[in-house]
Scaffold this motif. Sequence first.
Motif, PDB file in Angstrom:
ATOM      1  N   GLY A  62     -38.835 -16.108  -7.523  1.00 29.58           N
ATOM      2  CA  GLY A  62     -39.672 -15.230  -8.316  1.00 29.58           C
ATOM      3  C   GLY A  62     -39.046 -14.901  -9.663  1.00 29.58           C
ATOM      4  O   GLY A  62     -37.895 -15.232  -9.936  1.00 29.58           O
ATOM      5  N   ASP A  63     -39.841 -14.200 -10.485  1.00 24.17           N
ATOM      6  CA  ASP A  63     -39.341 -13.782 -11.793  1.00 24.17           C
ATOM      7  C   ASP A  63     -38.789 -12.355 -11.735  1.00 24.17           C
ATOM      8  O   ASP A  63     -38.907 -11.592 -12.691  1.00 24.17           O
ATOM      9  N   ASP A  64     -38.172 -12.011 -10.600  1.00 27.18           N
ATOM     10  CA  ASP A  64     -37.631 -10.673 -10.402  1.00 27.18           C
ATOM     11  C   ASP A  64     -36.109 -10.692 -10.566  1.00 27.18           C
ATOM     12  O   ASP A  64     -35.511 -11.715 -10.906  1.00 27.18           O
ATOM     13  N   GLU A  65     -35.473  -9.563 -10.312  1.00 29.61           N
ATOM     14  CA  GLU A  65     -34.014  -9.474 -10.471  1.00 29.61           C
ATOM     15  C   GLU A  65     -33.287 -10.402  -9.514  1.00 29.61           C
ATOM     16  O   GLU A  65     -32.251 -10.980  -9.866  1.00 29.61           O
ATOM     17  N   ARG A  66     -33.809 -10.535  -8.302  1.00 28.11           N
ATOM     18  CA  ARG A  66     -33.155 -11.428  -7.342  1.00 28.11           C
ATOM     19  C   ARG A  66     -33.235 -12.882  -7.801  1.00 28.11           C
ATOM     20  O   ARG A  66     -32.277 -13.653  -7.650  1.00 28.11           O
ATOM     21  N   GLY A  67     -34.374 -13.269  -8.348  1.00 24.48           N
ATOM     22  CA  GLY A  67     -34.504 -14.622  -8.876  1.00 24.48           C
ATOM     23  C   GLY A  67     -33.543 -14.873 -10.021  1.00 24.48           C
ATOM     24  O   GLY A  67     -32.921 -15.945 -10.105  1.00 24.48           O
ATOM     25  N   LEU A  68     -33.403 -13.897 -10.909  1.00 16.57           N
ATOM     26  CA  LEU A  68     -32.473 -14.028 -12.023  1.00 16.57           C
ATOM     27  C   LEU A  68     -31.038 -14.129 -11.523  1.00 16.57           C
ATOM     28  O   LEU A  68     -30.240 -14.911 -12.059  1.00 16.57           O
ATOM     29  N   LEU A  82     -34.802 -27.025 -11.978  1.00 18.59           N
ATOM     30  CA  LEU A  82     -35.781 -27.941 -12.530  1.00 18.59           C
ATOM     31  C   LEU A  82     -37.091 -27.211 -12.805  1.00 18.59           C
ATOM     32  O   LEU A  82     -37.390 -26.169 -12.220  1.00 18.59           O
ATOM     33  N   SER A  83     -37.870 -27.781 -13.687  1.00 21.81           N
ATOM     34  CA  SER A  83     -39.151 -27.209 -14.078  1.00 21.81           C
ATOM     35  C   SER A  83     -40.026 -26.949 -12.859  1.00 21.81           C
ATOM     36  O   SER A  83     -40.115 -27.777 -11.954  1.00 21.81           O
ATOM     37  N   GLY A  84     -40.673 -25.779 -12.840  1.00 16.98           N
ATOM     38  CA  GLY A  84     -41.534 -25.409 -11.728  1.00 16.98           C
ATOM     39  C   GLY A  84     -40.850 -24.584 -10.668  1.00 16.98           C
ATOM     40  O   GLY A  84     -41.489 -24.163  -9.702  1.00 16.98           O
ATOM     41  N   SER A  85     -39.541 -24.329 -10.837  1.00 17.30           N
ATOM     42  CA  SER A  85     -38.795 -23.589  -9.820  1.00 17.30           C
ATOM     43  C   SER A  85     -38.998 -22.080  -9.897  1.00 17.30           C
ATOM     44  O   SER A  85     -38.720 -21.368  -8.933  1.00 17.30           O
ATOM     45  N   LYS A  86     -39.460 -21.575 -11.046  1.00 14.89           N
ATOM     46  CA  LYS A  86     -39.669 -20.133 -11.211  1.00 14.89           C
ATOM     47  C   LYS A  86     -41.160 -19.841 -11.310  1.00 14.89           C
ATOM     48  O   LYS A  86     -41.878 -20.469 -12.082  1.00 14.89           O
ATOM     49  N   THR A  87     -41.611 -18.891 -10.506  1.00 15.94           N
ATOM     50  CA  THR A  87     -43.015 -18.515 -10.487  1.00 15.94           C
ATOM     51  C   THR A  87     -43.128 -16.991 -10.496  1.00 15.94           C
ATOM     52  O   THR A  87     -42.184 -16.290 -10.107  1.00 15.94           O
ATOM     53  N   PRO A  88     -44.266 -16.443 -10.928  1.00 17.25           N
ATOM     54  CA  PRO A  88     -44.445 -14.994 -10.879  1.00 17.25           C
ATOM     55  C   PRO A  88     -44.380 -14.487  -9.438  1.00 17.25           C
ATOM     56  O   PRO A  88     -44.865 -15.144  -8.510  1.00 17.25           O
ATOM     57  N   GLY A  89     -43.778 -13.320  -9.262  1.00 20.10           N
ATOM     58  CA  GLY A  89     -43.715 -12.728  -7.926  1.00 20.10           C
ATOM     59  C   GLY A  89     -42.294 -12.461  -7.484  1.00 20.10           C
ATOM     60  O   GLY A  89     -41.351 -12.540  -8.262  1.00 20.10           O
ATOM     61  N   LYS A  90     -42.154 -12.164  -6.193  1.00 22.68           N
ATOM     62  CA  LYS A  90     -40.842 -11.790  -5.679  1.00 22.68           C
ATOM     63  C   LYS A  90     -40.124 -12.972  -5.047  1.00 22.68           C
ATOM     64  O   LYS A  90     -40.748 -13.933  -4.588  1.00 22.68           O
TER      65      LYS A  90
END
Length: 308
Positions: A62-68, A82-90
């Motif tokens: 997700g695009d949250d703190e844990r994803g970062l 790689l491209s497509g690995s990050k998406t909106p959400g948790k």
Amino acid sequence: MSKLPSIDPSASIPEVIVIGEALTDIVASPTGTVGHPGGSPMNVAYGLGRLGVNTALLTSIGDDERGLAIENHLGGVGVGLLSGSKTPGKTSSAVASLAADGSASYEFDVHWTLEPTALQTLPKLIHTGSIATFLAPGATTVRTLLQQANGQCVVTYDPNIRPALLGSQAEARSIFEDLVPLTDVVKLSDEDAAWLYPTLDAQGVAGRILRLGAELVVVTMGAQGSLLATTATELHVPAVSSVVADTIGAGDSYMAALIHGLLDRGTRELTNEALATLGRAASAAAATTVRRHGANPPTLHELSEMLV
């Protein structure tokens, strides 16, 4: 079908692409609770980065703190998303509870989606495994990517069975056996083997998987070492003794070191001597990890020192 581009058009093609889940391991112990980047495929990618292998991860965070935190964790050892690995959400998570002997049990909050995609350029090796190969809808894309790679590069697979997230044992075994012919190397723990094939011993499990088309099967057995088997030979490699802090990530460190050893050697001419070399390095990597808390694999320098 969209194409999967390189991380950076000017960057070199990764030697290894890892496909699978990345999540936050929330470790609960008597001293408190703390979160760490985790997930078996993510751990393998991180382990390869620490061993100096040019590696990229295709995942879903997700695009949250844990994803970062996961992205920064990987970036610290040179592993890119790689491209497509990050998406909106948790970002998915797993609560790991530690027993007195350092072993971990897990409760999961996992969502695995991966958009249909194709690899623009194949690396030397693709690794996948764990939840990503079983859990819909993302598992369908993983299988498609393995079909694309089949016969074009080395493919390694660690099912890393998580019964709480799977359907019936028969259904999971069917999915596993459907993927094996698309792979070259299968590594599984004795617990995985016992869950998938409760009536077979390690040799029997290895034999069955080899008959399905794998070229090398590895069954890890903790302190009892590991079995490495091909259609021509099999070898038991003793474990490297170590004081155990916990076992989190030990199997993934073993897998990363095994891949590191296979990159130059490939799966051809896997003699007993070659299997012994692969097994010793992988066992040393696992031993380094279990004596430290969390999924903390060795650097190439640390591993080299253990093998002197």
